[in-house]
Every structure is written in structure tokens, then in C-alpha cells.
Scaffold this motif. Structure first.
Motif, PDB file in Angstrom:
ATOM      1  N   GLY A  10      -8.886   2.044  75.819  1.00 49.10           N
ATOM      2  CA  GLY A  10      -9.767   1.199  74.766  1.00 49.10           C
ATOM      3  C   GLY A  10     -11.237   1.629  74.966  1.00 49.10           C
ATOM      4  N   ILE A  11     -11.614   1.344  76.239  1.00 50.80           N
ATOM      5  CA  ILE A  11     -12.884   1.296  76.805  1.00 50.80           C
ATOM      6  C   ILE A  11     -13.494   2.628  76.619  1.00 50.80           C
ATOM      7  N   LEU A  12     -12.460   3.635  76.975  1.00 50.13           N
ATOM      8  CA  LEU A  12     -13.024   5.151  76.837  1.00 50.13           C
ATOM      9  C   LEU A  12     -13.230   5.637  75.336  1.00 50.13           C
ATOM     10  N   MET A  13     -12.507   5.066  74.564  1.00 51.81           N
ATOM     11  CA  MET A  13     -12.678   5.279  72.984  1.00 51.81           C
ATOM     12  C   MET A  13     -13.961   4.895  72.469  1.00 51.81           C
ATOM     13  N   GLY A  14     -14.402   3.565  73.170  1.00 48.93           N
ATOM     14  CA  GLY A  14     -15.572   2.959  72.737  1.00 48.93           C
ATOM     15  C   GLY A  14     -16.666   3.640  73.239  1.00 48.93           C
ATOM     16  N   ILE A  15     -16.496   4.403  74.495  1.00 54.45           N
ATOM     17  CA  ILE A  15     -17.604   5.122  75.054  1.00 54.45           C
ATOM     18  C   ILE A  15     -17.916   6.642  74.261  1.00 54.45           C
ATOM     19  N   LEU A  16     -16.665   7.057  73.739  1.00 53.80           N
ATOM     20  CA  LEU A  16     -16.751   8.045  73.000  1.00 53.80           C
ATOM     21  C   LEU A  16     -17.663   7.913  71.625  1.00 53.80           C
ATOM     22  N   ASN A  17     -17.234   6.613  71.017  1.00 56.36           N
ATOM     23  CA  ASN A  17     -17.904   6.161  69.881  1.00 56.36           C
ATOM     24  C   ASN A  17     -19.628   6.180  70.376  1.00 56.36           C
ATOM     25  N   GLY A  18     -19.750   5.496  71.487  1.00 54.04           N
ATOM     26  CA  GLY A  18     -21.281   5.040  71.830  1.00 54.04           C
ATOM     27  C   GLY A  18     -21.770   6.373  71.975  1.00 54.04           C
ATOM     28  N   PHE A  19     -21.086   7.512  72.560  1.00 55.25           N
ATOM     29  CA  PHE A  19     -21.816   8.474  73.110  1.00 55.25           C
ATOM     30  C   PHE A  19     -22.052   9.418  71.701  1.00 55.25           C
ATOM     31  N   SER A  20     -21.301   9.397  70.566  1.00 52.52           N
ATOM     32  CA  SER A  20     -21.556  10.125  69.329  1.00 52.52           C
ATOM     33  C   SER A  20     -22.769   9.435  68.882  1.00 52.52           C
ATOM     34  N   LEU A  48     -25.459  11.865  70.871  1.00 50.34           N
ATOM     35  CA  LEU A  48     -25.516  13.044  69.860  1.00 50.34           C
ATOM     36  C   LEU A  48     -26.388  12.498  68.480  1.00 50.34           C
ATOM     37  N   GLY A  49     -26.613  11.042  68.404  1.00 50.81           N
ATOM     38  CA  GLY A  49     -27.433  10.807  67.309  1.00 50.81           C
ATOM     39  C   GLY A  49     -26.797  10.728  66.053  1.00 50.81           C
ATOM     40  N   VAL A  50     -25.561  10.582  65.740  1.00 44.13           N
ATOM     41  CA  VAL A  50     -24.896  10.316  64.716  1.00 44.13           C
ATOM     42  C   VAL A  50     -24.924   9.091  64.099  1.00 44.13           C
ATOM     43  N   PRO A 101     -24.032   5.382  63.247  1.00 37.96           N
ATOM     44  CA  PRO A 101     -22.449   4.673  63.318  1.00 37.96           C
ATOM     45  C   PRO A 101     -21.568   4.788  62.448  1.00 37.96           C
ATOM     46  N   PHE A 102     -21.889   4.780  60.972  1.00 36.03           N
ATOM     47  CA  PHE A 102     -20.885   4.854  60.069  1.00 36.03           C
ATOM     48  C   PHE A 102     -20.149   5.982  60.099  1.00 36.03           C
ATOM     49  N   ILE A 103     -20.804   7.287  60.192  1.00 33.00           N
ATOM     50  CA  ILE A 103     -20.090   8.589  60.135  1.00 33.00           C
ATOM     51  C   ILE A 103     -19.482   8.856  61.626  1.00 33.00           C
ATOM     52  N   ALA A 104     -20.135   8.390  62.682  1.00 32.35           N
ATOM     53  CA  ALA A 104     -19.528   8.574  63.742  1.00 32.35           C
ATOM     54  C   ALA A 104     -18.262   8.096  63.972  1.00 32.35           C
ATOM     55  N   THR A 105     -18.047   6.922  63.825  1.00 31.74           N
ATOM     56  CA  THR A 105     -16.873   6.094  63.634  1.00 31.74           C
ATOM     57  C   THR A 105     -15.854   6.318  62.631  1.00 31.74           C
ATOM     58  N   LEU A 106     -16.434   7.082  61.472  1.00 33.81           N
ATOM     59  CA  LEU A 106     -15.517   7.415  60.544  1.00 33.81           C
ATOM     60  C   LEU A 106     -14.650   8.639  61.097  1.00 33.81           C
ATOM     61  N   GLY A 107     -15.452   9.313  61.763  1.00 31.92           N
ATOM     62  CA  GLY A 107     -14.941  10.721  62.425  1.00 31.92           C
ATOM     63  C   GLY A 107     -14.028  10.340  63.694  1.00 31.92           C
ATOM     64  N   THR A 108     -14.325   9.391  64.486  1.00 30.96           N
ATOM     65  CA  THR A 108     -13.214   9.070  65.524  1.00 30.96           C
ATOM     66  C   THR A 108     -12.100   8.497  65.107  1.00 30.96           C
ATOM     67  N   GLN A 109     -12.485   7.747  63.779  1.00 23.40           N
ATOM     68  CA  GLN A 109     -10.866   7.176  62.917  1.00 23.40           C
ATOM     69  C   GLN A 109     -10.128   7.814  62.743  1.00 23.40           C
ATOM     70  N   TRP A 110     -10.720   9.028  62.406  1.00 20.65           N
ATOM     71  CA  TRP A 110      -9.582  10.135  62.051  1.00 20.65           C
ATOM     72  C   TRP A 110      -9.102  10.963  63.206  1.00 20.65           C
ATOM     73  N   VAL A 111      -9.916  11.045  64.078  1.00 18.50           N
ATOM     74  CA  VAL A 111      -9.693  11.712  65.507  1.00 18.50           C
ATOM     75  C   VAL A 111      -8.771  10.879  66.116  1.00 18.50           C
ATOM     76  N   PHE A 112      -8.774   9.583  66.441  1.00 19.27           N
ATOM     77  CA  PHE A 112      -7.850   8.752  66.919  1.00 19.27           C
ATOM     78  C   PHE A 112      -6.384   8.480  66.175  1.00 19.27           C
ATOM     79  N   ARG A 113      -6.376   8.387  65.014  1.00 17.38           N
ATOM     80  CA  ARG A 113      -5.400   7.982  64.168  1.00 17.38           C
ATOM     81  C   ARG A 113      -4.751   9.615  64.174  1.00 17.38           C
ATOM     82  N   GLY A 114      -5.285  10.699  64.213  1.00 14.35           N
ATOM     83  CA  GLY A 114      -4.530  12.038  64.207  1.00 14.35           C
ATOM     84  C   GLY A 114      -4.039  12.104  65.530  1.00 14.35           C
ATOM     85  N   LEU A 115      -4.638  11.846  66.896  1.00 15.65           N
ATOM     86  CA  LEU A 115      -3.983  12.068  67.999  1.00 15.65           C
ATOM     87  C   LEU A 115      -2.776  10.940  68.287  1.00 15.65           C
TER      88      LEU A 115
END
Lengths: 336, 337
Positions: free
Chosen positions: A115-125, A129-131, A133-147
Motif C-alpha cells: 500500500g505504501i509503495l502504491m502511495g510512493i508511486l503516486n507521489g513519484f509521478s 515527474l511533475g504530473v 495529481p488528478f491525472i497521475a492518480t487517474l493513471g495509477t487507478q487504471w494501472v492498479f485496477r488492471g494489475l
């Protein structure tokens, strides 16, 4: 000099109340009104019965734990749309681990770390990476759901796949177990976790820095606050909360569903906002989130028992959300 | 001879395509208010950002009390006692006065923030400066002047030796300026060295001993204010002799082109009549919050006026929404904060 802001005496309790506390009082009043209203509307006293109240608290657990994480993100000026997917992925992780024979405590710890790692991934993006928050976490929403779907090929993973019956039972107790008088363990977990986060947000340095970052990022940076680290922390709290929630939900329903928690981040955002957390940052507290979660829980449950079907429930809740925010905007306009 | 507190030597700083500072030197003595002047873009703000650790200089040395130091971050600047109060105030509007003063380093007991201690400390600092603001007040409910006082209190709480004030009076009324100057003199007595950036020449005379002039990123000179005439100072700033501070242009002023009458909006805007003739430049003066922008916003249609009669070339016009062509967007954007 303008004297208007100085007329209040320094020790007046009301003047010490922050904006979040004032909003909590407003939302709390709304909650009490709703509660009383449903006591009368729902026929046969079904609403105000022990079983139903416990039922509500169980619903509230999901809203609040996800909501706690989102509160951290919202206060620091971000958002986390991936929380619902993180929930599902954590559920699958914990059941898979247990079915491979990993002991329960270790399984839980690994799941929380993920769970913390997923948070770090969000924070990292967001931070590196400067994305936005809305878009970055929308992306990871699909990534995590997909996984989550990939891991189990879209099928639910039942806890019966855990080899040891004892572990199965222990795991079920986390989310499904109750104290002798019927109070679910998960409610106690939620309250303890909430108390810890309340303390972190209100009384520690990192908590204060989260408020500063959400209120005025530039000022926070110029005051020597490490904004990247602070906001990273908020996303980690969100991932961690989603993982806790994933474990509890999976445990209660005896299976890890890859589509579990879909849209729960949105309901948690709604709950936080209804409770008085500012969705633009800088304002709010864990207390606000709990009140908001209770409002959502009472609404859903009360409407259910009143015989309103779930489609109309969404219409009603949507209107209440917008109306509550409109009222707040109006109040704000009048103040300034 | 005054005791030197802070010195910068040969500071250069480039941004892509611009040489913002070229070989600039600057010093501040103990208890001195040192004026820093120059046109917009002369490099004053850049110099101050180098001084406080926001930017790092490409070249040059910084000394505090004759010890060479490297100020490579804002936190390092704070540690060394260098603080800057930016023109655009840097407060967290949702937080209380005390929270803002101790932002990023609240007093703690173990891992717990001691709010009681923080408010007591904040009150002590405010009292010492003679500022009367409740430390529990949320900052966004304060006036601009009060917010500035909080900024100063915040800077002082870092045990500042050197304080930079970037156009602190731009938004203040006469009375508030007097109060600010009192605070500045108070700090002077405590030996704090201050850099005072302002466009208002008469203010420099009131509180500055020395003035340093920058032009196009270059160091022009440092003078005692007393030994300078206004003309000399202006020459240093603009780099040429001005025969006339207000040169007369030949202009033909024609008929009234635009007229706005009875502009009323709540209790902010209350204008009976405003006329512009062909070839004329109409200035609207006033302090921040006096309603300058609000008048123009009404005329422009950005705010809804309660009543307003507009006439363009003799014909009445109506404005409901902002619209290019009616008046350009940058009218509203280019107002000074």
C-alpha cells in the motif's frame, strides 16, 4: 490599523476554533438532522435499531478509512483517485499471500508495505515527474485496477484457497468479527487508526506542513519546508489506508474481488467534502472526515430502508453533495 | 565607522538568455536600513533572492560578519539569520497567525507540537514589535497591512540579523506606513540590518542611511542618502540626465470619447463621473483596496455594477460581460499587486 480582526479576546474558546472545527460543527448539525429525520421517516423503527446502527457503522468504516487517506491528499492540495483500485489490489495481494502459506501477520505487513509503495508511486509521478495529481492518480487507478485483474484473470479469489482453516478463520475475524455486544472489530480498527491519523495531522510537524503545502505551496517552500517529502507522505498515507481497507473488505466478504472498491475513492472524496475538508487544500481534519463518512453512511442506509431504490439514491446523494457545497460557498461569500 | 554585518562581492547570475546580475557588490551594516533602488528589471529582486538562498549565484562571494558563507537554500539562509519579506506576501491563508510565524518549525515537546507554547511565543514576538493581532486569527481574515506585520514577525522569529523588505509599503496607507517605520526603527535599535527596496523616493529619505542603485543587472553605486540630491539619484537610476522629471509632450486633447457616470457597486465603488478625452491618458490613483481596480472591473463588465451609465462617442453603451475590444484584458492584469 484595521482593528476588526483583533476585537476578540485571546482566550475566547470560539476564537480558538479553526475553520475546520467550525465546518465540523455545521456538518455535525446536518448529520444529526439527517439522523433524526430518518428515525421518523423509516417505518417501524427499523432505522434506530441496534442491528441497523451496527450495519451503518460497518458501511462507515470503508468510507472513513479511504477518506482518511484522501483527507491527507486533499489538505495538501492534491487528490488520490487510485484509492479504490489500491483497495482491490491489496485485497488480492493479501489473499494470494495467505494462500501461498505466508503467516497472517507477515501477510498483513507485506500488504501494508505494498500500500505504501502504491502511495510512493503516486507521489513519484506527481512530485518527480511533475504530473498533476488528478491525472497521475487517474493513471495509477487504471494501472492498479488492471494489475488486480491481471493477477486473478478477472475472477474473484476466495479465502477458501487458504490452506489452513485456522488462518481462514483468523483472517475473517479482522473484518467480519464482532465483539460480544455486536460491535465489529473493524469499527475499532477504524477508530484507532483515525485517532492516530488525527494526532499526526493535528499535532505533529509533518501534519502542520501538510496544511502549509495545501494552503500556500510557495510560502511553504520559501519557509524551508520540504514540500516534495511532505506531499509524498500524504500519498503514502492514502496508499496505506487503502491497503487497510482492502484487507478489511476482503476479510468481511471472504473473497478478494478485482473490481472491489470501484468508485469508493469518489465516495470518500464526497464524504470528506461533506464533512468540511476543503477540496482545494489547507483546511480540514480527520474529525471532518468521520462526520462526512457518517453522513454518507446514514444517507445510504436511511434511503435504503425508506425504500428508495439505488438509482434514485445516487440522484439524492449527488444533489445533497452539490447543495452542501453551494451552501458553503454562499456562506463564504457572505463572510468576505 | 559602522560595524559591517553582511557583504556580497562580485555577484553574477544568469538566466537562460539574460544576464540578470553582473558583478554586483552590496553590503549592510549593523542597525542600518540600506535602500536598494532601480527600475523594474534592474535586478533588485534577483539580488535579494541570491542573498536569501532562493537562487544560487553563478559567481561571487557572500560574507556575514566577515566570515565567508554559502547560502544555498532558504533554510540555510534562515539558519544564518537572513530573511526576506517578499512583495507578494508568503503566508498560508488557512492557518492561524501563530502557525504562520512558526511555519515549518513549530515548538515541540517530543514529537508533539505544543500549540500553547507556540501561541505564547508568537504573542511575545508580536508584543515586542508592538503589533496587536490575535495569534489565533486565521490569516486570510487579516488586512494586507496586518499580514505584512505577521510576515515581519515571522522573519524576526528566525532571529534575523538581516531582513530584506521588498516594497513593503506598496499596499499600505499613510498610517500603516508610519507604524511599519516604527517597527523598522525598533529593529534598527536591536542591531538588525535591513535592506529596503522601494520605488518611493521620499520613503528612502525617511529611513535609509545609504542607497545602492542597480541598473540592468549592473552595480551603479552606493551613496549616503543625505549627500544625494533627488536629481542625482534619478540620474543614477535611469542612466541619463533628465532635464525634466515630467517632460511635456505635445498632445492635442480632443472631445470626450468615453464617459462613465454613476458607477455604484455595493459599498466599494461610488463614482459620480469619469471622462476620457481623445488623446488623453486618465490616471486612477489610490491605495490597494481603495477601489481602483473595482471601478475598472465594473466598466469592463467583469463585476456587475449596481448602477452604471456608459457613453462611448456620445452613444450610450451597455456592458454585460468582459469582451475584448471594449477594453483590453491587460488593463486588468497589469495593475500592481
Amino acid at each position: 490599523m484595521n482593528q476588526s480582526a483583533e476585537t476578540k479576546p485571546q482566550n475566547n474558546l470560539l476564537s480558538k476554533l479553526g475553520p475546520s472545527a467550525k465546518k465540523a460543527m455545521l456538518s455535525g448539525t446536518g448529520l444529526i438532522l439527517l439522523f433524526v429525520a430518518f428515525c421518523f421517516i423509516v417505518p417501524g423503527g427499523k432505522f434506530f435499531s441496534k442491528d441497523n446502527l451496527i450495519n451503518i457503522t460497518q458501511q462507515v468504516v470503508t468510507y472513513s478509512i479511504i477518506g482518511f487517506g484522501l483527507t491527507f491528499c486533499l489538505i495538501c492540495g492534491g487528490t488520490d483517485l487510485s484509492a479504490g483500485s489500491s483497495l482491490a489490489l491489496s485485497g488480492i495481494v493479501i489473499v494470494s499471500l495467505l494462500s501461498w502459506g505466508v503467516p497472517l501477520p507477515i501477510g498483513i505487513i507485506i500488504c501494508l508495505i505494498i500500500g505504501i509503495l502504491m502511495g510512493i508511486l503516486n507521489g513519484f509521478s506527481i512530485e518527480v515527474l511533475g504530473v498533476v495529481p488528478f491525472i497521475a492518480t487517474l493513471g495509477t487507478q487504471w494501472v492498479f485496477r488492471g494489475l488486480a485483474n491481471v493477477a486473478v484473470d478477472g475472477k474473484p479469489l476466495y479465502t477458501t484457497s487458504i490452506p489452513s482453516q485456522a488462518v481462514q478463520d483468523q483472517f475473517y475475524m479482522l473484518g467480519g468479527g464482532r465483539l460480544s455486544f455486536g460491535l465489529p472489530y473493524s469499527v475499532i480498527i477504524m477508530l484507532v487508526y483515525g485517532a492516530i491519523l488525527f494526532f499526526v495531522l493535528a499535532k505533529t510537524r509533518v501534519g502542520r506542513q501538510i496544511y502549509a503545502c495545501g494552503s500556500n505551496l510557495e510560502a511553504a517552500k520559501l519557509s524551508g519546508i520540504n514540500a516534495t517529502r511532505t506531499r509524498m507522505f500524504a500519498y503514502c498515507v492514502s496508499g496505506f489506508s487503502a491497503a487497510i481497507c482492502g484487507i478489511l473488505v476482503t476479510s468481511r466478504i471472504n473473497s478478494a474481488q478485482p473490481m472491489a472498491g470501484q468508485g469508493s475513492e469518489m465516495e470518500a472524496i464526497a464524504a470528506s467534502v461533506l464533512g468540511g475538508v476543503s477540496n482545494t487544500g489547507g483546511e480540514g481534519s480527520i474529525g471532518n472526515t468521520i462526520i462526512g463518512a457518517l453522513i454518507m453512511g446514514v444517507l445510504r442506509n436511511g434511503l435504503n430502508l425508506s425504500g428508495v431504490n439505488s438509482y434514485w439514491q445516487n440522484v439524492v446523494i449527488g444533489i445533497i453533495l452539490v447543495a452542501a457545497c453551494a451552501l458553503e460557498a454562499y456562506r463564504h461569500k457572505k463572510l468576505t | 565607522m559602522a560595524e559591517e554585518l553582511f557583504r556580497m562581492e562580485g555577484i553574477s547570475k544568469s538566466f537562460p538568455g539574460v544576464k540578470a546580475l553582473q558583478n554586483v557588490s552590496f553590503s549592510v551594516n549593523k542597525g542600518e536600513v540600506h535602500g536598494l533602488v532601480g527600475e523594474n528589471g534592474a535586478g533588485k529582486s534577483t539580488l535579494m533572492k541570491v542573498m536569501s538562498g532562493v537562487y544560487r549565484a553563478d559567481e561571487g562571494k557572500i560574507f556575514i560578519e566577515n566570515q565567508e558563507v554559502k547560502i544555498d537554500s532558504v533554510a540555510k539562509g534562515h539558519q544564518l539569520g537572513v530573511n526576506i519579506i517578499f512583495q507578494e506576501l508568503n503566508l498560508a491563508p488557512h492557518l492561524s497567525v501563530a502557525d504562520n510565524i512558526f511555519i515549518g518549525r513549530p515548538p515541540k515537546k517530543g514529537p508533539i507540537i505544543s500549540d500553547r507554547q507556540m501561541h505564547a511565543d508568537a504573542k511575545k514576538i508580536l508584543d515586542e514589535l508592538g503589533i496587536n493581532i490575535n495569534t489565533h486569527t486565521v490569516v486570510r481574515n487579516l488586512s494586507v497591512a496586518q499580514q505584512q506585520m505577521v510576515e515581519i514577525a515571522k522573519a524576526i522569529s528566525y532571529n534575523s540579523k538581516i531582513l530584506v523588505l521588498d516594497e513593503p509599503t506598496a499596499a499600505l496607507s499613510e498610517k500603516e506606513i508610519a507604524q511599519l517605520f516604527e517597527i523598522i526603527r525598533n529593529l534598527q535599535k536591536k542591531g538588525v540590518g535591513m535592506v529596503y527596496i522601494s520605488h518611493r523616493m521620499e520613503e528612502l529619505g525617511q529611513i535609509c542611511e545609504r542607497v545602492t542603485v542597480l541598473r540592468d543587472g549592473q552595480y551603479i553605486g552606493t551613496r549616503n542618502y543625505k549627500d544625494l540630491t533627488m536629481d542625482e539619484l534619478v540620474n543614477m537610476i535611469v542612466g541619463r540626465t533628465l532635464e525634466d522629471k515630467y517632460p511635456k509632450y505635445q498632445r492635442t486633447i480632443g472631445d470626450v470619447v468615453f464617459k462613465a457616470e454613476n458607477i455604484r457597486r455595493k459599498n466599494i465603488v461610488n463614482v459620480d463621473k469619469l471622462e476620457v478625452r481623445a488623446g488623453e491618458i486618465l490616471g486612477i490613483a489610490g491605495l490597494m483596496g481603495s477601489g481602483r481596480s473595482e471601478i475598472v472591473r465594473c466598466i469592463f463588465g467583469a463585476d456587475k455594477a449596481d448602477s452604471m451609465e456608459l457613453t462611448m462617442n456620445g452613444k450610450p453603451i451597455k456592458v454585460r460581460n468582459p469582451r475584448p475590444g471594449h477594453c483590453p484584458w491587460h488593463w486588468l492584469r497589469h495593475r500592481r499587486p
